[in-house]
Design a protein around this motif. Structure first.
Motif, PDB file in Angstrom:
ATOM      1  N   ARG A 211       0.832  -1.208   0.000  1.00  0.00           N
ATOM      2  CA  ARG A 211       0.000   0.000   0.000  1.00  0.00           C
ATOM      3  C   ARG A 211       0.863   1.253   0.000  1.00  0.00           C
ATOM      4  O   ARG A 211       0.520   2.261  -0.651  1.00  0.00           O
ATOM      5  CB  ARG A 211      -0.933  -0.027   1.204  1.00  0.00           C
ATOM      6  N   GLU A 212       1.964   1.212   0.689  1.00  0.00           N
ATOM      7  CA  GLU A 212       2.875   2.353   0.708  1.00  0.00           C
ATOM      8  C   GLU A 212       3.433   2.621  -0.695  1.00  0.00           C
ATOM      9  O   GLU A 212       3.500   3.768  -1.145  1.00  0.00           O
ATOM     10  CB  GLU A 212       4.025   2.073   1.677  1.00  0.00           C
ATOM     11  N   LEU A 213       3.802   1.558  -1.396  1.00  0.00           N
ATOM     12  CA  LEU A 213       4.335   1.705  -2.750  1.00  0.00           C
ATOM     13  C   LEU A 213       3.275   2.215  -3.715  1.00  0.00           C
ATOM     14  O   LEU A 213       3.559   3.048  -4.593  1.00  0.00           O
ATOM     15  CB  LEU A 213       4.890   0.368  -3.231  1.00  0.00           C
ATOM     16  N   MET A 214       2.047   1.736  -3.579  1.00  0.00           N
ATOM     17  CA  MET A 214       0.982   2.217  -4.456  1.00  0.00           C
ATOM     18  C   MET A 214       0.718   3.699  -4.221  1.00  0.00           C
ATOM     19  O   MET A 214       0.550   4.466  -5.180  1.00  0.00           O
ATOM     20  CB  MET A 214      -0.285   1.378  -4.268  1.00  0.00           C
ATOM     21  N   ARG A 215       0.675   4.117  -2.972  1.00  0.00           N
ATOM     22  CA  ARG A 215       0.510   5.546  -2.679  1.00  0.00           C
ATOM     23  C   ARG A 215       1.671   6.345  -3.262  1.00  0.00           C
ATOM     24  O   ARG A 215       1.497   7.439  -3.806  1.00  0.00           O
ATOM     25  CB  ARG A 215       0.411   5.777  -1.174  1.00  0.00           C
ATOM     26  N   GLY A 216       2.871   5.773  -3.156  1.00  0.00           N
ATOM     27  CA  GLY A 216       4.045   6.451  -3.702  1.00  0.00           C
ATOM     28  C   GLY A 216       3.970   6.637  -5.205  1.00  0.00           C
ATOM     29  O   GLY A 216       4.340   7.691  -5.733  1.00  0.00           O
ATOM     30  N   LEU A 217       3.473   5.622  -5.908  1.00  0.00           N
ATOM     31  CA  LEU A 217       3.326   5.733  -7.356  1.00  0.00           C
ATOM     32  C   LEU A 217       2.327   6.823  -7.736  1.00  0.00           C
ATOM     33  O   LEU A 217       2.567   7.615  -8.648  1.00  0.00           O
ATOM     34  CB  LEU A 217       2.859   4.394  -7.937  1.00  0.00           C
ATOM     35  N   LEU A 218       1.210   6.844  -7.027  1.00  0.00           N
ATOM     36  CA  LEU A 218       0.195   7.869  -7.298  1.00  0.00           C
ATOM     37  C   LEU A 218       0.755   9.270  -7.041  1.00  0.00           C
ATOM     38  O   LEU A 218       0.547  10.194  -7.848  1.00  0.00           O
ATOM     39  CB  LEU A 218      -1.040   7.622  -6.440  1.00  0.00           C
ATOM     40  N   ASP A 219       1.459   9.428  -5.938  1.00  0.00           N
ATOM     41  CA  ASP A 219       2.027  10.738  -5.608  1.00  0.00           C
ATOM     42  C   ASP A 219       3.104  11.154  -6.612  1.00  0.00           C
ATOM     43  O   ASP A 219       3.190  12.325  -6.999  1.00  0.00           O
ATOM     44  CB  ASP A 219       2.622  10.716  -4.198  1.00  0.00           C
ATOM     45  N   TYR A 220       3.933  10.203  -7.026  1.00  0.00           N
ATOM     46  CA  TYR A 220       4.998  10.506  -7.980  1.00  0.00           C
ATOM     47  C   TYR A 220       4.421  10.947  -9.322  1.00  0.00           C
ATOM     48  O   TYR A 220       4.898  11.911  -9.940  1.00  0.00           O
ATOM     49  CB  TYR A 220       5.889   9.274  -8.152  1.00  0.00           C
ATOM     50  N   SER A 221       3.372  10.265  -9.767  1.00  0.00           N
ATOM     51  CA  SER A 221       2.712  10.662 -11.017  1.00  0.00           C
ATOM     52  C   SER A 221       2.186  12.090 -10.916  1.00  0.00           C
ATOM     53  O   SER A 221       2.305  12.883 -11.854  1.00  0.00           O
ATOM     54  CB  SER A 221       1.560   9.704 -11.334  1.00  0.00           C
ATOM     55  N   GLU A 222       1.586  12.403  -9.779  1.00  0.00           N
ATOM     56  CA  GLU A 222       1.076  13.756  -9.572  1.00  0.00           C
ATOM     57  C   GLU A 222       2.214  14.777  -9.627  1.00  0.00           C
ATOM     58  O   GLU A 222       2.082  15.839 -10.256  1.00  0.00           O
ATOM     59  CB  GLU A 222       0.359  13.845  -8.232  1.00  0.00           C
ATOM     60  N   GLU A 223       3.337  14.459  -8.981  1.00  0.00           N
ATOM     61  CA  GLU A 223       4.480  15.371  -9.003  1.00  0.00           C
ATOM     62  C   GLU A 223       4.950  15.643 -10.427  1.00  0.00           C
ATOM     63  O   GLU A 223       5.234  16.794 -10.804  1.00  0.00           O
ATOM     64  CB  GLU A 223       5.637  14.772  -8.200  1.00  0.00           C
ATOM     65  N   LEU A 224       5.034  14.592 -11.218  1.00  0.00           N
ATOM     66  CA  LEU A 224       5.489  14.757 -12.605  1.00  0.00           C
ATOM     67  C   LEU A 224       4.540  15.642 -13.398  1.00  0.00           C
ATOM     68  O   LEU A 224       4.978  16.509 -14.164  1.00  0.00           O
ATOM     69  CB  LEU A 224       5.611  13.381 -13.267  1.00  0.00           C
ATOM     70  N   MET A 225       3.245  15.423 -13.221  1.00  0.00           N
ATOM     71  CA  MET A 225       2.278  16.205 -13.981  1.00  0.00           C
ATOM     72  C   MET A 225       2.299  17.668 -13.546  1.00  0.00           C
ATOM     73  O   MET A 225       2.259  18.577 -14.382  1.00  0.00           O
ATOM     74  CB  MET A 225       0.876  15.620 -13.826  1.00  0.00           C
ATOM     75  N   ARG A 226       2.358  17.918 -12.249  1.00  0.00           N
ATOM     76  CA  ARG A 226       2.398  19.309 -11.782  1.00  0.00           C
ATOM     77  C   ARG A 226       3.651  20.020 -12.292  1.00  0.00           C
ATOM     78  O   ARG A 226       3.604  21.200 -12.674  1.00  0.00           O
ATOM     79  CB  ARG A 226       2.324  19.356 -10.257  1.00  0.00           C
ATOM     80  N   ALA A 227       4.767  19.312 -12.315  1.00  0.00           N
ATOM     81  CA  ALA A 227       6.005  19.923 -12.806  1.00  0.00           C
ATOM     82  C   ALA A 227       5.899  20.266 -14.286  1.00  0.00           C
ATOM     83  O   ALA A 227       6.405  21.306 -14.736  1.00  0.00           O
ATOM     84  CB  ALA A 227       7.179  18.973 -12.567  1.00  0.00           C
ATOM     85  N   GLU A 228       5.226  19.393 -15.060  1.00  0.00           N
ATOM     86  CA  GLU A 228       5.057  19.650 -16.487  1.00  0.00           C
ATOM     87  C   GLU A 228       4.120  20.836 -16.721  1.00  0.00           C
ATOM     88  O   GLU A 228       4.380  21.692 -17.581  1.00  0.00           O
ATOM     89  CB  GLU A 228       4.511  18.397 -17.173  1.00  0.00           C
ATOM     90  N   ILE A 229       3.028  20.869 -15.987  1.00  0.00           N
ATOM     91  CA  ILE A 229       2.074  21.969 -16.123  1.00  0.00           C
ATOM     92  C   ILE A 229       2.731  23.302 -15.765  1.00  0.00           C
ATOM     93  O   ILE A 229       2.459  24.339 -16.379  1.00  0.00           O
ATOM     94  CB  ILE A 229       0.842  21.710 -15.236  1.00  0.00           C
ATOM     95  N   ALA A 230       3.631  23.284 -14.773  1.00  0.00           N
ATOM     96  CA  ALA A 230       4.290  24.514 -14.334  1.00  0.00           C
ATOM     97  C   ALA A 230       5.173  25.126 -15.413  1.00  0.00           C
ATOM     98  O   ALA A 230       5.512  26.320 -15.351  1.00  0.00           O
ATOM     99  CB  ALA A 230       5.122  24.232 -13.078  1.00  0.00           C
ATOM    100  N   LYS A 231       5.543  24.353 -16.419  1.00  0.00           N
ATOM    101  CA  LYS A 231       6.381  24.877 -17.509  1.00  0.00           C
ATOM    102  C   LYS A 231       5.582  25.707 -18.516  1.00  0.00           C
ATOM    103  O   LYS A 231       6.159  26.441 -19.321  1.00  0.00           O
ATOM    104  CB  LYS A 231       7.041  23.710 -18.253  1.00  0.00           C
ATOM    105  N   VAL A 232       4.263  25.563 -18.494  1.00  0.00           N
ATOM    106  CA  VAL A 232       3.406  26.224 -19.490  1.00  0.00           C
ATOM    107  C   VAL A 232       2.998  27.607 -18.970  1.00  0.00           C
ATOM    108  O   VAL A 232       2.568  27.724 -17.814  1.00  0.00           O
ATOM    109  CB  VAL A 232       2.152  25.375 -19.774  1.00  0.00           C
ATOM    110  N   PRO A 233       3.119  28.629 -19.774  1.00  0.00           N
ATOM    111  CA  PRO A 233       2.695  29.965 -19.308  1.00  0.00           C
ATOM    112  C   PRO A 233       1.228  29.964 -18.885  1.00  0.00           C
ATOM    113  O   PRO A 233       0.372  29.402 -19.569  1.00  0.00           O
ATOM    114  CB  PRO A 233       2.906  30.850 -20.541  1.00  0.00           C
ATOM    115  N   SER A 234       0.955  30.582 -17.748  1.00  0.00           N
ATOM    116  CA  SER A 234      -0.430  30.673 -17.279  1.00  0.00           C
ATOM    117  C   SER A 234      -1.282  31.403 -18.308  1.00  0.00           C
ATOM    118  O   SER A 234      -0.829  32.336 -18.978  1.00  0.00           O
ATOM    119  CB  SER A 234      -0.496  31.416 -15.942  1.00  0.00           C
ATOM    120  N   GLY A 235      -2.518  30.968 -18.424  1.00  0.00           N
ATOM    121  CA  GLY A 235      -3.418  31.603 -19.365  1.00  0.00           C
ATOM    122  C   GLY A 235      -4.448  30.623 -19.892  1.00  0.00           C
ATOM    123  O   GLY A 235      -4.415  29.430 -19.590  1.00  0.00           O
ATOM    124  N   LYS A 236      -5.386  31.168 -20.684  1.00  0.00           N
ATOM    125  CA  LYS A 236      -6.446  30.352 -21.276  1.00  0.00           C
ATOM    126  C   LYS A 236      -6.166  30.184 -22.766  1.00  0.00           C
ATOM    127  O   LYS A 236      -5.927  31.151 -23.485  1.00  0.00           O
ATOM    128  CB  LYS A 236      -7.806  31.026 -21.073  1.00  0.00           C
TER     129      LYS A 236
END
Length: 527
Positions: A211-236
């Protein structure tokens, strides 16, 4: 500090282990299935879920299945109190499914001392017929009840034994019961293999560590996505594209999207407000399809080795107006939403992202799965047959590379049925199969070419087409030209008649159906 930082090696090993479970499930399903659609075209998907129903690993299978499958697992968990040895089957698009031919099976994995499942495994496969008005269950209908057998979450296996009443109910409502039973049993077998492999992981790690590893995978995926989104200029960033029509009228159907990035928060909202209302035709998409398309597009922004888990979508909000073409309500028919509308959702999302990250996004690919179903009575055996296939097209070009020709793109990841397999299994003969030269869009980098496929009938049959990009061509980017429109025709003796993209026609022995799939858009001005 997250597990991804404290134990990156252990997390990477676990990621590969769970991915291999899903891949092995797919291999079992492919090798034991009866129908060419599953065995040859690989129209299936398998995945592994935690005890809450969140996906932790997917096989490299069909994007349109994988992004939506967690909703089917959630529906199964909510509807049925699963016990050890149970398998639940469902296909209801309004309970997390996609369209009726896609049957999903869910198997819980228990361990001693735990009252609820520790994990789940699931397998989804496209069955070549599930009843309804047309052989192949993929024709134009006015309501979902005409499309085929709609199955809510029910046990097809109880305590390790197949529930014969449920199996009989399914088989008595399809045109090809022997093939269907074989494919259903293959899905059950794939789930059992997946459960066995998950059991080995539990024995290796123990429940707490697992269960710890599964939570870790979910959290790691979230970290990667947030980091990618942060590279894009804010806007619509806004875009629109159109489906040709609903098959009953010539009115185009708009899909609009506004993608709003908040780079500071590492989050994004995807809003389909302004899209057309749902129609009385089979091209409606349920919310699970729209969610799946968004999942696919944002997953593509990450490196190939990023874990494909539910964590990827934590920073992404998907807004789809109720009762619209991208979030249909009962009793809307949905057979084409899974295959055609999903592709257009991807096209419009990529068009918006091209504004947010210019130079990184490819031009539009063919944008249709060119669904072809042929059914009737096989004169060789006297038994009913149902052939289903999606026909590949051209991939859109991108900066630095031409598009690939004759390939399934985006929400489909299947193969074309080999000529030998098709002619062996069905009363059909392939007269032509090759690239549609020159159909890719011009540009500094050319779009990939589509395919020409001609199939001759060896007996009377019903031919059904569900295709698009016959009116609105696949767009080019950065000055590149559009790909060629798709085209379909019926050759009967000396007479050649053009077929609408969405239609069903009765044909006779000797008639030939010709499908010419669209090319991909070009990228960049010709230098």
């Amino acid at each position: 500090m997250t597990l991804s930082r404290t134990d990156p090696v252990g997390l990477a090993v676990f990621k590969s282990a769970t991915h291999s479970v899903a891949e092995e499930m797919g291999a079992v399903l492919r090798r034991t299935s009866f129908s060419p659609n599953i065995k040859e075209r690989r129209d299936y998907s398998c995945a592994v879920f935690d005890g809450d129903g969140a996906v932790v690993a997917m096989g490299d299978h069909m994007p349109v299945h994988l992004g939506s499958m967690p909703m089917s697992v959630r529906a199964a968990i909510d509807a049925v109190k699963m016990e050890r040895g149970d398998v639940v089957v469902l296909n209801d698009p309004y309970a997390g499914g996609t369209h009726l031919p896609d049957l999903t099976m869910v198997l819980p994995v228990f361990v001693e001392g735990e009252a609820t499942p520790v994990m789940y495994v699931a397998a989804r496969a496209h069955h070549a017929d599930v009843g309804g008005m047309y052989p192949g269950s993929m024709g134009l209908c006015r309501e979902i009840y005409q499309e085929g057998l709609r199955i809510p979450p029910v046990r097809i296996v109880r305590g390790g034994e197949v529930v014969r009443d449920v199996m009989a109910l399914i088989l008595h409502n399809v045109r090809t019961p022997m093939e269907r039973e074989g494919d259903l049993m293959s899905q059950i077998g794939a789930c059992r293999v997946g459960a066995e492999r998950v059991g080995e992981l539990i024995a290796k790690y123990g429940v707490a560590r697992l269960r710890e590893l599964m939570r870790g995978l979910l959290d790691y995926s979230e970290e990667l996505m947030r980091a990618e989104i942060a590279k894009v200029p804010s806007g619509k960033y806004e875009a629109e594209d159109f489906l040709d029509n609903d098959g009953f009228s010539d009115e185009p159907i708009r899909i609009a999207v506004a993608v709003t990035f908040d780079s500071g928060a590492g989050s994004v909202a995807v809003d389909f407000a302004g899209s057309s209302e749902q129609v009385r035709s089979s091209i409606n998409a349920v919310y699970a399809i729209t969610y799946s398309a968004v999942y696919y597009v944002f997953r593509c922004l990450l490196a190939e080795d990023a874990p494909a888990t539910a964590g990827l979508m934590r920073p992404v909000t998907v807004i789809a107006p109720d009762g619209s073409i991208v979030n249909a309500r009962l009793p809307g028919p949905v057979a084409g939403g899974n295959v055609e509308t999903s592709q257009r959702i991807v096209d419009v999302l990529l068009r918006a992202l091209a504004l947010a990250m210019p130079g990184r996004i490819p031009a539009a690919s063919s944008g249709t799965m060119n669904n072809l179903t042929i059914g009737g009575v096989d004169p060789r055996t006297g038994r009913s047959f149902a052939y289903y296939e999606t026909i590949a097209g051209g991939m859109g070009a991108r900066a630095g590379a031409d598009g690939v020709s004759g390939i399934h793109t985006h929400m489909t990841n299947s193969l074309n049925t080999p000529v030998e397999a098709l002619e062996y299994a069905y009363p059909l003969r392939v007269r032509r199969y090759g690239y549609r030269n020159g159909s890719g869009g011009d540009g500094e980098f050319r779009g990939g070419d589509g395919i020409v496929r001609e199939i001759e009938m060896l007996g009377e049959a019903q031919v059904t087409l569900l295709a698009d990009r016959r009116v609105f061509a696949p767009y080019g980017l950065e000055g590149g030209g559009a790909g060629a429109l798709g085209r379909s025709s019926l050759v009967s003796g000396e007479e050649v008649s053009e077929l609408p993209g969405k239609c069903s026609v009765a044909v006779k022995a000797g008639d030939v159906v010709r499908v010419e799939s669209p090319g991909g858009g070009g990228w960049g001005l010709v230098r």
